[in-house]
Design an enzyme around this catalytic site. Structure first.
Site, short mmCIF file in Angstrom:
data_model
loop_
_atom_site.label_atom_id
_atom_site.label_comp_id
_atom_site.label_asym_id
_atom_site.label_seq_id
_atom_site.Cartn_x
_atom_site.Cartn_y
_atom_site.Cartn_z
N GLN A 42 1.46 -9.67 -5.31
CA GLN A 42 1.01 -11.06 -5.47
C GLN A 42 2.01 -11.94 -6.21
O GLN A 42 1.84 -13.16 -6.23
CB GLN A 42 -0.36 -11.11 -6.17
CG GLN A 42 -1.50 -10.56 -5.32
CD GLN A 42 -1.78 -11.36 -4.04
OE1 GLN A 42 -1.40 -12.54 -3.93
NE2 GLN A 42 -2.41 -10.74 -3.06
N THR A 71 0.84 -1.21 0.00
CA THR A 71 0.00 0.00 0.00
C THR A 71 0.87 1.25 0.00
O THR A 71 0.67 2.17 -0.81
CB THR A 71 -0.93 0.01 1.23
OG1 THR A 71 -1.77 -1.15 1.17
CG2 THR A 71 -1.78 1.25 1.29
N CYS A 108 -18.73 -6.17 1.42
CA CYS A 108 -20.03 -6.07 2.07
C CYS A 108 -20.12 -4.68 2.70
O CYS A 108 -19.34 -4.35 3.58
CB CYS A 108 -20.12 -7.14 3.14
SG CYS A 108 -21.79 -7.50 3.59
N1 PLP Z 1 -1.42 -4.84 -3.86
C1 PLP Z 1 -1.97 -6.06 -3.96
C2 PLP Z 1 -2.06 -6.68 -5.32
C3 PLP Z 1 -2.43 -6.74 -2.84
O1 PLP Z 1 -2.98 -7.95 -2.98
C4 PLP Z 1 -2.33 -6.11 -1.59
C5 PLP Z 1 -2.84 -6.75 -0.37
O2 PLP Z 1 -3.50 -7.77 -0.39
C6 PLP Z 1 -1.72 -4.84 -1.51
C7 PLP Z 1 -1.29 -4.23 -2.67
C8 PLP Z 1 -1.56 -4.12 -0.22
O3 PLP Z 1 -0.62 -4.78 0.58
P1 PLP Z 1 -0.47 -4.35 2.12
O4 PLP Z 1 -1.84 -4.46 2.72
O5 PLP Z 1 0.50 -5.34 2.67
O6 PLP Z 1 0.05 -2.96 2.13
#
Ligand code: PLP
Length: 374
Positions: free
Chosen positions: A175, A70, A319
Site C-alpha cells: 500500500q 501475496t 461476507c
Molecule cells: N498486502 C497488502 C497490504 C495488500 O493490500 C494486498 C492486496 O490488496 C496484498 C498484500 C496482496 O497483493 P496481491 O493480491 O497483489 O498479491
C-alpha cells in the site's frame, strides 16, 4: 463509472502499457532461451531489475520478480521458517491475509505466533513489538501501511529493534510503494504489487537483502537467479519497472493531488453528514485512503447504493454464508462491532478529479439518508 477503490487495484497507465506491448506481441521469446528472441526478453528483464534496484537503493541481485505482494509475503515468512524449522514469529494483528494466513499455516507445523495489536489511531507501537520478542523469535512482519485504514506503521523503529535482536524483518509495502520510498535500510525484505501503482496485475517484486536468510518457495528452473522457478512474465516485469519508475518520478505531484481530493472529501463527509467518523489518525496516513464509519448504516448497504450509481468503493467487512463479519483491523483498533460493520473505504487515485469527489459526496449523502430513514 467513478472509481474510488484504488487501494484494491488501479487503472493500467497507458505509457506503461505501451512499454509492455512489444513483450505481449512480437517479442515473445522465453528469457531462458539461447537465441536472439530469448536474449531480447532476458535483456528487458535485466534492464527492469537494474531500474528497480536503482529506485529502491539496493543491488539488482536483491530484486526478485514475483506475482505480487501475496507471493512476496509467503516467500519471506515461509522461507525463513523453512530454514529455522522451529521458532516464534511476531506479526502485527493488522497484516494482510497473505502474512496472517501464512503464519497460521506455520502454526500448524509447530511454530509459535504472537499477534501485536495496534493502538486506537491504527498504528502498532514499536515498543509492543519489542515486548513480544523472545529468545526464539525468528521472524517479524509489520506492514508499511495498512490496506484498510491507510495508517503508516513505524517500520524504521521496528526494523531497528529486529536488527538488534537478530530477527528477520519483513515489511509489506503493497500500500505504500506508490506514495513513499521503500524502507530499504531497515528491513530484511519488502514486497509490492505493480497493480497498486498503475502497473499490471499479477506482477510485483520481493526485495530480499540477504538471500541466504530465506529458503525459496518455488523450485524449478534457473529463473530469477535460481530463486523462483517458472517461465518469467516478461511483459509484467517490464510493466512493473515502468510503473514503479513513473510512480517514483511523479510521487510528490501525484501525492499532492490525491491528498487534496481525499482531504476535501473527508472534510465534507465529517462536517456535512452527521454520525460519521474517520477510522485512524489522518496525520499518520498515506494520502489515498479514507476509511469512514457511518452510524446506523451497514457498510455493504452504502456500497450497494453507490454501486447502483456507478461508484466503486469497498468495505473492510467480509461476507461469508450470508453474514457480514466486521473488519478485524477496525475491531483491534477498538471500534465497536456495529461501527466496524458500518465502515466504507474510499481510496483515491491519480485519475480521480474534484468533480468526481463532489459527485460521490452527493451520492453518499443521499445513500446514508436513505438507509437511515428506512
Ligand atoms: N498486502 C497488502 C497490504 C495488500 O493490500 C494486498 C492486496 O490488496 C496484498 C498484500 C496482496 O497483493 P496481491 O493480491 O497483489 O498479491
Amino acid at each position: 463509472m467513478i472509481y474510488l477503490d484504488n487501494a484494491a487495484s488501479t487503472k493500467l497507465d497507458e505509457e506503461v502499457l505501451t512499454k509492455m506491448m512489444p513483450y505481449l506481441t512480437e517479442q515473445y521469446g522465453n528469457a531462458q532461451s539461447q537465441h536472439a528472441a530469448g536474449r531480447a526478453s532476458a535483456n528487458a528483464i535485466t534492464a527492469a531489475r537494474d531500474k528497480i534496484a536503482s529506485l529502491v537503493g539496493c543491488r539488482p541481485d536483491e530484486v526478485f520478480f514475483v506475482s505480487g505482494g501475496t507471493e512476496a509475503g509467503n516467500t519471506a515468512l515461509k522461507g525463513v521458517c523453512a530454514l529455522h524449522k522451529k521458532g516464534h514469529l511476531i506479526l502485527s494483528s493488522i497484516e494482510h491475509a497473505s502474512l496472517s494466513e501464512s503464519a497460521s499455516d506455520m502454526q500448524k507445523l509447530g511454530f509459535d505466533v504472537t499477534f501485536v495489536q495496534p493502538e486506537s489511531d491504527g498504528a502498532v507501537l514499536a515498543e509492543n513489538i519489542a515486548k513480544a520478542m523472545r529468545e526464539d523469535t525468528i521472524f517479524c512482519a509489520v506492514m508499511a501501511a495498512n490496506n484498510e485504514t491507510g495508517v503508516i506503521q513505524p517500520v524504521e523503529e521496528i526494523g531497528k529493534i529486529c536488527r538488534e535482536k537478530g530477527v528477520f524483518f519483513y515489511t509489506d509495502c503493497v500500500q505504500t510503494a506508490a506514495y513513499l520510498p521503500l524502507p530499504a535500510n531497515c528491513a530484511d525484505a519488502m514486497g509490492f504489487s505493480s497493480h497498486k501503482f498503475y502497473g499490471p496485475k499479477g506482477a510485483g517484486a520481493l526485495i530480499l537483502r540477504k538471500r541466504s536468510d530465506v529458503l525459496r518457495l518455488i523450485s524449478g528452473g534457473m529463473q530469477e537467479m535460481g530463486f523462483r522457478g517458472g517461465t518469467v512474465n516478461t511483459a509484467g516485469i517490464v510493466g512493473t519497472a515502468a510503473a514503479y519508475e513513473k510512480a517514483c518520478v511523479n510521487r510528490d505531484k501525484v501525492n499532492a493531488h490525491i491528498k487534496g481530493l481525499r482531504d476535501k472529501f473527508v472534510n465534507r463527509v465529517l462536517t456535512e453528514i452527521e454520525g460519521t467518523r474517520l477510522n485512524g489518525d489522518i496525520n499518520k496516513m498515506i494520502p489515498s485512503i479514507a476509511n469512514i464509519s457511518f452510524d446506523g448504516c451497514g457498510g455493504e448497504n452504502i456500497l450497494f447504493l453507490l454501486d447502483l450509481k456507478g461508484i466503486c468503493v469497498s468495505t473492510g467487512a467480509a461476507c461469508a454464508a450470508g453474514a457480514v463479519s466486521p473488519s478485524d483491523t477496525l475491531i483491534t483498533m477498538g471500534c465497536g462491532i456495529s461501527e466496524a460493520k458500518s465502515s466504507v473505504r474510499f481510496s483515491f487515485g491519480k485519475h480521480n478529479t474534484e468533480e468526481e469527489v463532489d459527485l460521490v459526496f452527493d451520492a453518499l449523502k443521499f445513500a446514508v439518508e436513505k438507509i437511515r430513514n428506512n
